[in-house]
Design a protein around this motif. Structure first.
Motif, PDB file in Angstrom:
ATOM      1  N   PRO A  15      35.729  58.267  56.021  1.00 57.76           N
ATOM      2  CA  PRO A  15      36.811  57.911  55.376  1.00 57.76           C
ATOM      3  C   PRO A  15      36.667  56.672  54.679  1.00 57.76           C
ATOM      4  CG  PRO A  15      36.984  57.139  57.736  1.00 57.76           C
ATOM      5  CD  PRO A  15      35.887  57.920  57.533  1.00 57.76           C
ATOM      6  N   PRO A  16      37.515  56.508  53.407  1.00 59.88           N
ATOM      7  CA  PRO A  16      37.429  55.420  52.619  1.00 59.88           C
ATOM      8  C   PRO A  16      37.856  54.056  53.213  1.00 59.88           C
ATOM      9  CG  PRO A  16      39.340  56.767  52.046  1.00 59.88           C
ATOM     10  CD  PRO A  16      38.615  57.340  52.789  1.00 59.88           C
ATOM     11  N   PHE A  28      46.412  40.958  37.385  1.00 55.19           N
ATOM     12  CA  PHE A  28      45.149  40.954  38.075  1.00 55.19           C
ATOM     13  C   PHE A  28      44.964  41.869  39.318  1.00 55.19           C
ATOM     14  CE2 PHE A  28      42.493  38.963  41.868  1.00 55.19           C
ATOM     15  CZ  PHE A  28      41.260  38.955  40.873  1.00 55.19           C
ATOM     16  N   ARG A  29      46.237  42.089  40.021  1.00 64.98           N
ATOM     17  CA  ARG A  29      46.172  43.085  41.078  1.00 64.98           C
ATOM     18  C   ARG A  29      45.839  44.416  40.514  1.00 64.98           C
ATOM     19  NH1 ARG A  29      51.272  40.940  42.286  1.00 64.98           N
ATOM     20  NH2 ARG A  29      52.139  42.977  41.890  1.00 64.98           N
ATOM     21  N   GLN A  30      46.415  44.856  39.471  1.00 70.83           N
ATOM     22  CA  GLN A  30      46.105  46.168  38.812  1.00 70.83           C
ATOM     23  C   GLN A  30      44.632  46.473  38.499  1.00 70.83           C
ATOM     24  OE1 GLN A  30      47.993  48.608  38.857  1.00 70.83           O
ATOM     25  NE2 GLN A  30      49.820  47.457  40.067  1.00 70.83           N
ATOM     26  N   GLY A  31      44.254  45.441  37.682  1.00 75.52           N
ATOM     27  CA  GLY A  31      42.883  45.429  37.311  1.00 75.52           C
ATOM     28  C   GLY A  31      41.806  45.329  38.558  1.00 75.52           C
ATOM     29  N   LEU A  32      42.277  45.009  39.575  1.00 79.95           N
ATOM     30  CA  LEU A  32      41.517  44.803  40.842  1.00 79.95           C
ATOM     31  C   LEU A  32      41.525  46.291  41.680  1.00 79.95           C
ATOM     32  CD1 LEU A  32      39.683  42.718  42.163  1.00 79.95           C
ATOM     33  CD2 LEU A  32      41.671  42.080  43.688  1.00 79.95           C
ATOM     34  N   ALA A  33      42.634  46.704  41.657  1.00 80.87           N
ATOM     35  CA  ALA A  33      42.871  48.111  42.147  1.00 80.87           C
ATOM     36  C   ALA A  33      42.301  49.076  41.561  1.00 80.87           C
ATOM     37  CB  ALA A  33      44.078  48.414  42.108  1.00 80.87           C
ATOM     38  N   THR A  34      42.288  48.918  40.026  1.00 77.11           N
ATOM     39  CA  THR A  34      41.420  49.882  39.270  1.00 77.11           C
ATOM     40  C   THR A  34      39.783  50.011  39.483  1.00 77.11           C
ATOM     41  OG1 THR A  34      42.964  49.642  37.255  1.00 77.11           O
ATOM     42  CG2 THR A  34      40.751  50.617  36.822  1.00 77.11           C
ATOM     43  N   ILE A  35      39.429  48.736  39.653  1.00 79.88           N
ATOM     44  CA  ILE A  35      38.092  48.610  39.847  1.00 79.88           C
ATOM     45  C   ILE A  35      37.468  49.233  41.280  1.00 79.88           C
ATOM     46  CG2 ILE A  35      36.187  47.038  40.565  1.00 79.88           C
ATOM     47  CD1 ILE A  35      37.465  44.808  38.414  1.00 79.88           C
ATOM     48  N   ASP A  39      35.741  53.362  43.073  1.00 81.09           N
ATOM     49  CA  ASP A  39      34.559  53.546  43.962  1.00 81.09           C
ATOM     50  C   ASP A  39      34.878  54.769  45.049  1.00 81.09           C
ATOM     51  OD1 ASP A  39      32.806  53.372  46.544  1.00 81.09           O
ATOM     52  OD2 ASP A  39      32.224  51.397  45.285  1.00 81.09           O
ATOM     53  N   PRO A  40      34.267  55.785  45.036  1.00 83.16           N
ATOM     54  CA  PRO A  40      34.722  56.694  45.899  1.00 83.16           C
ATOM     55  C   PRO A  40      34.839  56.430  47.485  1.00 83.16           C
ATOM     56  CG  PRO A  40      32.656  57.113  45.162  1.00 83.16           C
ATOM     57  CD  PRO A  40      32.976  56.250  44.360  1.00 83.16           C
ATOM     58  N   ASP A  41      34.237  55.376  47.730  1.00 82.29           N
ATOM     59  CA  ASP A  41      34.026  54.883  49.181  1.00 82.29           C
ATOM     60  C   ASP A  41      35.292  54.096  49.625  1.00 82.29           C
ATOM     61  OD1 ASP A  41      32.013  56.556  49.652  1.00 82.29           O
ATOM     62  OD2 ASP A  41      30.811  54.898  49.159  1.00 82.29           O
ATOM     63  N   MET A  42      36.029  53.584  48.628  1.00 82.53           N
ATOM     64  CA  MET A  42      37.104  52.590  48.832  1.00 82.53           C
ATOM     65  C   MET A  42      38.332  53.053  48.093  1.00 82.53           C
ATOM     66  SD  MET A  42      35.201  48.999  47.790  1.00 82.53           S
ATOM     67  CE  MET A  42      33.480  49.049  48.535  1.00 82.53           C
ATOM     68  N   GLN A  43      39.746  52.702  48.661  1.00 80.89           N
ATOM     69  CA  GLN A  43      40.875  52.900  48.363  1.00 80.89           C
ATOM     70  C   GLN A  43      42.049  51.847  48.431  1.00 80.89           C
ATOM     71  OE1 GLN A  43      42.708  56.091  50.853  1.00 80.89           O
ATOM     72  NE2 GLN A  43      44.985  56.194  49.299  1.00 80.89           N
ATOM     73  N   VAL A  44      42.659  51.397  47.530  1.00 79.24           N
ATOM     74  CA  VAL A  44      43.726  50.406  47.724  1.00 79.24           C
ATOM     75  C   VAL A  44      44.926  51.023  48.311  1.00 79.24           C
ATOM     76  CG1 VAL A  44      45.290  48.727  46.520  1.00 79.24           C
ATOM     77  CG2 VAL A  44      42.744  49.061  45.653  1.00 79.24           C
ATOM     78  N   ILE A  45      45.453  50.618  49.418  1.00 78.75           N
ATOM     79  CA  ILE A  45      46.415  51.295  50.211  1.00 78.75           C
ATOM     80  C   ILE A  45      47.804  50.298  50.053  1.00 78.75           C
ATOM     81  CG2 ILE A  45      45.200  52.820  51.524  1.00 78.75           C
ATOM     82  CD1 ILE A  45      46.544  49.275  52.792  1.00 78.75           C
ATOM     83  N   ASN A 128      30.463  44.998  46.828  1.00 80.97           N
ATOM     84  CA  ASN A 128      29.386  44.617  47.992  1.00 80.97           C
ATOM     85  C   ASN A 128      29.919  43.718  49.111  1.00 80.97           C
ATOM     86  OD1 ASN A 128      26.708  44.511  49.175  1.00 80.97           O
ATOM     87  ND2 ASN A 128      26.401  42.645  48.232  1.00 80.97           N
ATOM     88  N   ALA A 129      30.736  42.793  48.779  1.00 79.25           N
ATOM     89  CA  ALA A 129      31.511  41.960  49.586  1.00 79.25           C
ATOM     90  C   ALA A 129      32.256  42.818  50.491  1.00 79.25           C
ATOM     91  CB  ALA A 129      32.044  40.834  48.907  1.00 79.25           C
ATOM     92  N   ILE A 130      32.946  43.800  49.762  1.00 79.39           N
ATOM     93  CA  ILE A 130      34.047  44.629  50.656  1.00 79.39           C
ATOM     94  C   ILE A 130      33.123  45.203  51.710  1.00 79.39           C
ATOM     95  CG2 ILE A 130      35.499  46.415  50.588  1.00 79.39           C
ATOM     96  CD1 ILE A 130      36.552  45.179  47.962  1.00 79.39           C
TER      97      ILE A 130
END
Length: 219
Positions: A15-16, A28-35, A39-45, A128-130
């Motif tokens: 799971p992501p 800034f939040r929207q830009g961060l969420a886009t980045i 990544d297929p291994d992550m998801q902003v929930i 990488n930090a995440i």
């Protein structure tokens, strides 16, 4: 012709990493969420615009990793981190901020954050930090670690000394501070002398300059 067996990865896809973003700047939040969502291994929930929302959304969504700004309305980042970690000991929180003073770093990590990044961080390092924090490890870049070591080597100011120091930053005299804190003027002088010694400075003005630079007080 035989049908190939599905691989274990197909049977049990990973799971992501579910990410909560807390920052009071919408762009800034929207830009961060886009980045992150690229990544297929992550998801902003979920996204929070202040510390109070961050606490509520963490409780609702139980994210794998939370990115937390320090300066936010309603409830500041350090207080939000502390509130979350008080009820979720395993919370994995990364401070993501523009502030890199040794006091900010110390307070963020002391509250329970597992990582500390500046907003100028490159996207690859952020991802990488995440991943690192999600694995249960800490992520503290060398420059941040050096400032943390410096902060830990400095004498701790008491709560009363912090109150006096904040009053000094507001330009208050000893008499004004004594009246505001309901203590004697001689007691104020003693606190001021201890503050000067702990900050390794010779006068009140230098004390305020050092305190602002280190993030102990703000003007």
């Amino acid at each position: 012709m035989t049908t190939p067996h599905p691989t274990p990865h197909t049977l049990h896809p990973t799971p992501p990493i579910r990410v909560l973003i807390a920052d009071d700047h919408a762009i800034f939040r929207q830009g961060l969420a886009t980045i992150i969502n690229r990544d297929p291994d992550m998801q902003v929930i979920a996204q929070a615009e202040n510390g109070e929302q961050a606490i509520a959304l963490f409780g609702e969504h139980q994210p794998d990793v939370t990115l937390m700004d320090l300066r936010m309305p309603e409830v500041e980042g350090v207080a939000a981190i502390g509130a979350i970690c008080a009820t979720a000991k395993s919370a994995r929180i990364i401070v993501l901020t523009t502030y890199d003073s040794d006091e900010d770093i110390y307070r963020g990590l002391q509250a329970g954050a597992k990582g500390y990044l500046l907003k100028e961080t490159e996207p690859d390092e952020l991802l990488n930090a995440i991943r690192t924090v999600h694995r249960g490890q800490k992520y503290i870049p060398p420059d941040v670690g050096a400032k943390l070591v410096q902060r830990l080597s400095n004498p701790e100011l008491s709560e009363r000394e912090l109150e006096v120091l904040r009053s000094l930053a507001q330009g208050m005299s000893n008499a004004d501070i004594a009246a505001a804190l309901s203590i004697g003027e001689g007691t104020v002088k003693s606190h001021v002398n201890r503050i000067l010694n702990k900050l390794d400075v010779s006068d009140r003005t230098q004390a305020v300059i050092v305190a602002v630079k280190r993030g102990i007080v703000s003007l």
